[in-house]
Write a protein that holds these residues in place. Structure first.
Motif: not given
Lengths: 143, 112
Positions: B21, B25, B90-91
């Motif tokens: 991640k 990402h 998630v980000t």
């Protein structure tokens, strides 16, 4: 309601790069990326030359700008599949590939050709659907 | 999958950011400029200021904000929870405001 702790006003952001690119005086790119986990689509007109900052407008649409120059270089649309796409019929049709479904693809290359063909249309429809973004975006991606 | 880091938020919840991640990402999608901000991302989770906010449309998603000193920016870290004890990043990116419609859930008036 809170003041959203806003530190930069939208009026402080600059659109010279977008204007120059729309007039053909500056080369732009058309970079698009979708983050499935975050459910956000990013559209960039330029490779950022410094820190990239997210500037939220009303709702899920945000401008992306360079920290050093304050020049707007792109868009970020959050909750893209969850709510943004379903709210806009034309975008929904393009995003769901309703015109391209049912075709048989023999390899990834053929699929990539379809994606590339739909990319400009998708960019235009995102810009049409996003409210309160600089008009220069529409001019830049209208070609 | 190896973790880039694992930290605890002020509510005692464990927040994990996987190496995948972080690399693919966050750093690659939000620019090379996020690469040097791992400490700030961790701090945003551990000591959020102005706080933790609930997402506008996803109740299992929280946003952690950290005001960066001497600048007009926050680090925003978005975390998905599958339960109340553990969440996954998630980000993360830089922003100049809290997103309109997000509801502040920490600190509450009883926390301060």
């Amino acid at each position: 309601m809170a003041d959203f702790h806003r530190l930069v006003k939208t009026s402080e952001l600059k659109t010279d790069k977008l204007t120059n690119a729309a007039a053909g005086n500056l080369r732009s790119i058309s970079y698009m990326s979708y983050d499935e986990d975050f459910d956000a689509l990013v559209l960039l007109a330029f490779e950022p030359e410094s820190d990239l900052i997210v500037h939220y407008l009303d709702g899920d649409v945000a401008l992306l700008y360079e920290d050093d120059s304050m020049q707007i270089v792109g868009l970020q649309v959050e909750n893209f599949q969850l709510s943004f796409v379903p709210m806009h019929a034309d975008l929904n049709k393009t995003w769901t590939l309703s015109d391209a479904l049912g075709k048989e693809y023999h390899n990834l290359g053929e699929m990539m050709v379809v994606v590339e063909r739909f990319r400009p249309k998708l960019a235009q429809e995102i810009i049409n659907a996003a409210k309160d973004i600089p008009k220069e975006f529409a001019a830049l991606f209208a070609a | 999958m190896p973790n880039q880091f694992e930290v605890t938020d002020p509510r005692g919840r464990t927040i994990i950011c996987t190496e995948d991640k972080w690399r693919w990402h966050i750093v690659s999608k939000h620019g090379k400029y996020m690469e040097g901000y791992e400490d700030e991302v961790k701090q945003a989770i551990q000591e959020p200021n102005p706080g933790i906010f609930e997402d506008t449309q996803r109740p299992n998603r929280n946003s952690y904000y950290l005001r960066l000193p001497r600048s007009r920016k926050y680090i925003k870290v978005v975390v998905n929870f599958s339960d109340e004890s553990e969440g996954y990043v998630v980000t993360a990116f830089k922003t100049d405001s809290v997103k309109r419609g997000e509801k502040q859930i920490w600190p509450t008036s009883t926390d301060s």
